[in-house]
Design a protein around this motif. Structure first.
Motif, short mmCIF file in Angstrom:
data_model
loop_
_atom_site.label_atom_id
_atom_site.label_comp_id
_atom_site.label_asym_id
_atom_site.label_seq_id
_atom_site.Cartn_x
_atom_site.Cartn_y
_atom_site.Cartn_z
N SER A 79 -67.35 28.65 20.77
CA SER A 79 -66.64 28.55 22.04
C SER A 79 -67.17 29.60 23.00
CB SER A 79 -65.13 28.75 21.82
OG SER A 79 -64.46 28.73 23.05
N LYS A 80 -67.82 29.17 24.07
CA LYS A 80 -68.44 30.11 25.00
C LYS A 80 -67.51 30.53 26.12
CE LYS A 80 -73.19 28.64 24.12
NZ LYS A 80 -74.46 28.20 24.72
N THR A 81 -66.41 29.83 26.29
CA THR A 81 -65.46 30.19 27.34
C THR A 81 -64.03 30.19 26.79
OG1 THR A 81 -65.34 27.87 28.06
CG2 THR A 81 -66.89 29.32 29.23
N PRO A 82 -63.76 30.99 25.77
CA PRO A 82 -62.41 31.01 25.21
C PRO A 82 -61.43 31.67 26.18
CG PRO A 82 -63.69 32.78 24.29
CD PRO A 82 -64.63 31.98 25.14
N LYS A 83 -60.18 31.28 26.09
CA LYS A 83 -59.12 31.91 26.87
C LYS A 83 -58.37 32.86 25.93
CE LYS A 83 -56.58 29.54 29.63
NZ LYS A 83 -55.64 28.52 30.11
N ILE A 84 -58.37 34.14 26.27
CA ILE A 84 -57.72 35.14 25.43
C ILE A 84 -56.66 35.85 26.25
CG2 ILE A 84 -58.07 37.15 23.95
CD1 ILE A 84 -60.98 36.38 23.72
N GLU A 85 -55.46 35.94 25.71
CA GLU A 85 -54.35 36.58 26.40
C GLU A 85 -54.10 37.95 25.79
OE1 GLU A 85 -49.89 35.37 27.99
OE2 GLU A 85 -50.72 34.36 26.23
N PHE A 86 -53.96 38.96 26.65
CA PHE A 86 -53.71 40.34 26.22
C PHE A 86 -52.33 40.78 26.69
CE2 PHE A 86 -58.28 39.86 26.76
CZ PHE A 86 -58.79 40.42 25.60
N LEU A 87 -51.53 41.31 25.76
CA LEU A 87 -50.21 41.82 26.11
C LEU A 87 -49.97 43.14 25.40
CD1 LEU A 87 -49.80 38.50 25.15
CD2 LEU A 87 -47.77 38.89 26.55
N ALA A 88 -49.16 43.98 26.01
CA ALA A 88 -48.74 45.22 25.37
C ALA A 88 -47.36 45.59 25.90
CB ALA A 88 -49.73 46.35 25.63
N PHE A 89 -46.50 46.09 25.00
CA PHE A 89 -45.15 46.51 25.36
C PHE A 89 -44.93 47.92 24.82
CE2 PHE A 89 -45.10 41.92 25.10
CZ PHE A 89 -44.43 41.56 26.26
N ARG A 98 -37.59 49.07 25.98
CA ARG A 98 -38.93 48.78 26.49
C ARG A 98 -39.01 49.21 27.95
NH1 ARG A 98 -38.68 45.51 22.38
NH2 ARG A 98 -37.02 44.26 23.27
N VAL A 99 -40.04 49.99 28.27
CA VAL A 99 -40.11 50.60 29.59
C VAL A 99 -41.31 50.16 30.42
CG1 VAL A 99 -38.75 52.63 28.99
CG2 VAL A 99 -41.21 52.64 28.56
N ASP A 100 -42.32 49.60 29.79
CA ASP A 100 -43.45 49.09 30.57
C ASP A 100 -44.22 48.08 29.73
OD1 ASP A 100 -44.98 48.72 32.80
OD2 ASP A 100 -46.10 50.59 32.65
N PHE A 101 -45.10 47.34 30.38
CA PHE A 101 -45.84 46.26 29.73
C PHE A 101 -47.08 45.96 30.56
CE2 PHE A 101 -43.95 44.18 33.21
CZ PHE A 101 -44.76 43.09 33.51
N PHE A 102 -48.00 45.19 29.98
CA PHE A 102 -49.01 44.49 30.78
C PHE A 102 -49.30 43.16 30.10
CE2 PHE A 102 -51.86 47.33 28.21
CZ PHE A 102 -52.58 46.36 27.52
N ARG A 103 -49.80 42.23 30.91
CA ARG A 103 -50.11 40.88 30.40
C ARG A 103 -51.22 40.30 31.26
NH1 ARG A 103 -45.56 36.13 29.51
NH2 ARG A 103 -46.89 34.64 28.40
N ALA A 104 -52.26 39.77 30.63
CA ALA A 104 -53.38 39.24 31.40
C ALA A 104 -54.16 38.24 30.56
CB ALA A 104 -54.31 40.36 31.86
N THR A 105 -54.77 37.27 31.23
CA THR A 105 -55.69 36.32 30.59
C THR A 105 -56.97 36.30 31.42
OG1 THR A 105 -53.80 34.97 29.89
CG2 THR A 105 -55.98 33.97 29.72
N PRO A 106 -57.92 37.20 31.12
CA PRO A 106 -59.17 37.24 31.90
C PRO A 106 -59.95 35.94 31.77
CG PRO A 106 -58.90 39.21 30.54
CD PRO A 106 -57.88 38.23 30.08
N LYS A 107 -60.60 35.56 32.85
CA LYS A 107 -61.42 34.36 32.84
C LYS A 107 -62.86 34.72 32.47
CE LYS A 107 -58.70 31.85 36.27
NZ LYS A 107 -58.70 31.17 37.59
N ILE A 108 -63.41 33.98 31.52
CA ILE A 108 -64.80 34.18 31.12
C ILE A 108 -65.51 32.84 31.34
CG2 ILE A 108 -66.34 34.95 29.27
CD1 ILE A 108 -63.87 36.09 27.87
N SER A 109 -66.19 32.71 32.45
CA SER A 109 -66.75 31.41 32.79
C SER A 109 -68.25 31.43 33.04
CB SER A 109 -66.05 30.84 34.03
OG SER A 109 -66.15 31.74 35.11
N GLU A 110 -68.79 32.54 33.54
CA GLU A 110 -70.21 32.57 33.86
C GLU A 110 -71.04 32.52 32.58
OE1 GLU A 110 -71.25 35.71 36.45
OE2 GLU A 110 -69.41 35.53 37.64
N LYS A 111 -72.14 31.79 32.66
CA LYS A 111 -72.96 31.55 31.47
C LYS A 111 -73.42 32.83 30.82
CE LYS A 111 -77.03 29.07 29.83
NZ LYS A 111 -78.18 28.21 30.20
#
Length: 723
Positions: free
Chosen positions: A483-493, A501-514
């Motif tokens: 899979s050359k363009t997987p979608k990966i989600e990152f979270l932290a609490f 719980r006092v803070d968090f982040f959440r993101a799904t970076p796009k990996i599309s360029e060859k």
């Protein structure tokens, strides 16, 4: 190593270790079995807890199943004040303890302001006094404007729940709620007066001014949006309302275990919704609903079959999702006459009857029904059996349970759906999965990665009471196949030692360029983001999810954030740098413009040296004694006036997982910078001794000879390939 006239001043912060070693991570696994919670009561409604396995018979799709076990479950330590009518009987041994999942659902469509106010006051007491400490509770609203809105996901964090109840709304108050999977109400702000809670109302224990203002803003949509004489419009509203309940019930199936939905509502007018003439109604009630049958002459009109069927399906979905549905009638409508009021209440009776739940006529006293619910759900039987061969993706299987003893009533789930693929999950269902992982502190290995946290003093004067905790997550790409363009989600609490719980982040970076995709397959992706934390101890739960398949990996990072804002020497977390890596590196906070939840905060990416952004390496592989670059940053360490340089004594060692010293590294100072008075930045080349494969720590001790301060730190690394 001793640094003299040309030396550099070092100071170390508290130890930060990833806990990513194989010995500290376990994967949860469960045998293929269907679990069926069963509630058994006598004629007076009292629980019956002396049955044996042979007293139960279970059928799936009409075929008798062999029980694996019948276990008594004690669901939470019920406070004495919640017991209704009698002392709760002690269950026979053996019994297991299990927390409960309560979903508090506030109806903002068919209710009145007084009912909502009473329900919220009672819910606040339920959260703070009645429910057991380990019971997981969620808060939702149902309205035309916001449909089903999550105000708080299933959590044991009472502060989060009180915030949700204090700001109860038909609409999401901010993107934060959805981005945090409903586990954090708001990100921290520098003007915050309470730990990590932005501009919240401070989680009051009673109705405060902010709650009154929120109530005043609510629209009672039955009265404002629909005319009582416009039957078609009213029925359309009811159908949307029932569709939302149906979808909500179906989504709850994603959350494992028994759920209890407490529905605070005034009910809709069944005469307008279920029948084609204004004078006709229906017959229902009785049974397990807790209400007597209601009979109104239906000879004057015909049933609106589609609406009734939708209501029946919605309630059946609660049962099949292993939810017991409790209706608490909170409204006190004073218009429309006695018959109109009765038709509103009959809809709730219908809900209870069709879902296998219970109906409570509460009105002025909402607390007593909640006491009964806590008591009733305190203990039950858990039956389990091995299911027959799969019927296919999403197939439904009907369950029936019988008891041999006469005169008993039982309540249980009516069936279950086989799992559907992750790609068909809604955002809400994906958030429920995250809440389950966080609240149950699950440890999963579906995605391999390493993570590390680095505490740094804030680079902004506005945030001086906070530390910027950089979390670096490194995910190798080989595990994703071709899979050359997987979608990966990152979270932290980030959770305090008190469980907030006092803070968090959440993101799904796009990996599309060859070219990036090719780098990912050969190497991997490194993601970095920042948590804003005050001094103290925290656990950071890091979650990486394959957004295509739903596979999940987790890591726990224990970190002690030092108090950087003093005049004492201190050190940011020592950090190996990723230099010359073929990996893709993505940042969740930009150096020049903060984005996402920190947009407009004035913060920038914290890991910089010599004016350039640097990339951290999480627990790097130092195999073959290859030298790696290590960055040390010190604060409040000043140069000797006569030499112009700080004077330090620095020592290094390597320890194994059992904290045994196994040698010393070869360390060489490469570069020194002093970007501001008292701030020292040092770049070292570090090569470990020849070691077998395993996890290790680089131990650093620094003595500032000017002040006599001794600072220590430990940086994890490994020898050998990924596990």
């Amino acid at each position: 190593m001793r640094l003299g006239a040309n030396g550099i001043a070092l100071c170390a912060c508290a130890l930060v270790f990833t806990g990513a070693s194989a010995g500290e991570v376990r994967e949860e696994a469960a045998a293929s079995a269907v679990e069926v919670p069963v509630y058994v009561a006598d004629r007076d409604g009292n629980p019956v807890m002396d049955l044996k396995s042979e007293d139960f018979t279970v059928y799936e799709d009409g075929k008798k199943q062999s029980l694996l076990f019948a276990q008594i479950v004690v669901a939470g330590a019920v406070p004495a004040a919640t017991v209704v009518g009698q002392t709760q009987p002690a269950p026979p041994s053996p019994a297991i303890e299990a927390p409960r999942n309560f979903a508090l659902l506030f109806d903002l469509t068919f209710n009145d302001l007084g009912g909502i106010r009473r329900a919220r006051e009672a819910a606040m007491r339920f959260v703070t006094e009645q429910a057991a400490e380990d019971d997981r509770i969620a808060v939702f609203t149902l309205s035309r404007a916001g449909r089903i809105t999550m105000c708080s996901n299933f959590t044991t964090d009472r502060r989060n729940l009180k915030e949700a109840l204090a700001t109860l709304s038909a609409r999401k108050s901010a993107e934060t709620l959805s981005e945090s999977a409903g586990l954090v109400q708001a990100p921290p702000t520098p003007s915050s007066t309470s730990l990590g809670l932005g501009k919240g109302v401070g989680a009051p224990d009673t109705m405060a001014e902010g709650m009154q203002n929120a109530l005043a803003a609510l629209e009672i949509e039955e009265q404002l949006a629909v005319s009582a004489f416009d039957r078609a419009s009213y029925r359309a509203v009811v159908r949307d309302y029932l569709s939302d309940l149906r979808d909500f019930a179906r989504s709850l199936d994603v959350l494992p275990g028994r759920k209890f939905v407490v529905f605070f509502s005034g009910g809709f007018d069944t005469g307008s919704a279920f029948y084609n003439t204004p004078d006709a109604s229906y017959e229902w009630g009785g049974g397990d609903s807790g209400a007597p049958p209601v009979v109104i002459d239906s000879s004057l009109g015909t049933t609106e079959t589609a609406t009734v069927d939708l209501a029946t399906t919605a309630m059946a979905n609660f049962s099949t999702s292993d939810c017991r549905f409790y209706c608490i009638d909170t409204a006190t409508f004073d218009s429309g006459g006695v018959e109109s009021q009765a038709r509103h209440k009959e809809s709730l009776t219908f809900f209870a009857s069709e879902s296998g739940g219970r109906y409570f006529k509460a009105a002025s006293d909402v607390q007593k029904p909640l006491e009964s619910i806590v008591h009733e759900t305190g203990q039950y039987y858990l039956l389990a059996y091995t299911p027959p061969p799969s019927g296919g993706e999403g197939a439904f299987h009907r369950i029936k349970v019988e008891v041999s003893r006469l005169g008993l009533s039982i309540s249980h789930r009516r069936g279950y759906y086989e799992s559907k693929p992750f790609k068909k999950y809604s955002r809400f269902e994906k958030d429920l999965q995250i809440a389950d992982i966080v609240e149950k502190d699950r440890h999963l290995e579906g995605v391999a990665f390493r993570a590390q946290a680095f505490a740094n003093p804030s680079n902004s004067a506005k945030w001086k009471e906070f530390a910027e905790v950089l979390v670096q997550i490194d995910v190798p790409g080989a595990q994703f196949g071709q899979s050359k363009t997987p979608k990966i989600e990152f979270l932290a609490f980030a959770t305090t030692e008190a469980g907030t719980r006092v803070d968090f982040f959440r993101a799904t970076p796009k990996i599309s360029e060859k070219e990036l995709a090719e780098r990912f397959v050969k190497g991997g992706i490194g993601y970095a983001d920042v948590l804003m934390l005050r001094p103290g101890g925290y656990k950071i739960k890091v979650i990486v999810r394959n957004a295509d398949t739903g596979a999940v990996g987790t890591r726990d990072i224990a970190i002690s954030v030092p108090e950087f804002g003093t005049s004492e020497p201190s050190m940011a977390t020592a950090c190996f740098l990723s230099i010359g890596s073929d990996w893709i590196h993505v940042r969740g906070i930009d150096s020049s413009v903060s984005t996402g939840r920190l947009k407009g905060s004035g913060l920038s990416y914290p890991l910089r040296f010599d004016g350039k952004d640097r990339v951290a390496a999480a627990c790097p592989n130092l195999e073959n004694t290859a030298a790696r670059t290590l960055l040390l940053r010190l604060y409040n360490v000043f140069s000797n006036p006569s030499t112009g340089a700080p004077e330090l004594r620095v020592s290094w060692s390597v320890t194994d997982e059992d904290d045994r010293r196994v040698g010393a590294p070869v360390c060489k100072l490469m570069q020194h910078a002093s970007p501001s008075p008292g701030t020292q930045e040092l770049l070292f080349s570090v090569a470990p001794p020849d070691l077998p494969h395993g996890m290790y720590s680089l131990r650093i001790t620094v003595i500032d000879e000017a002040s006599g301060s001794v600072l220590t730190d430990a940086v994890p690394f490994c020898i050998g390939p990924w596990d």
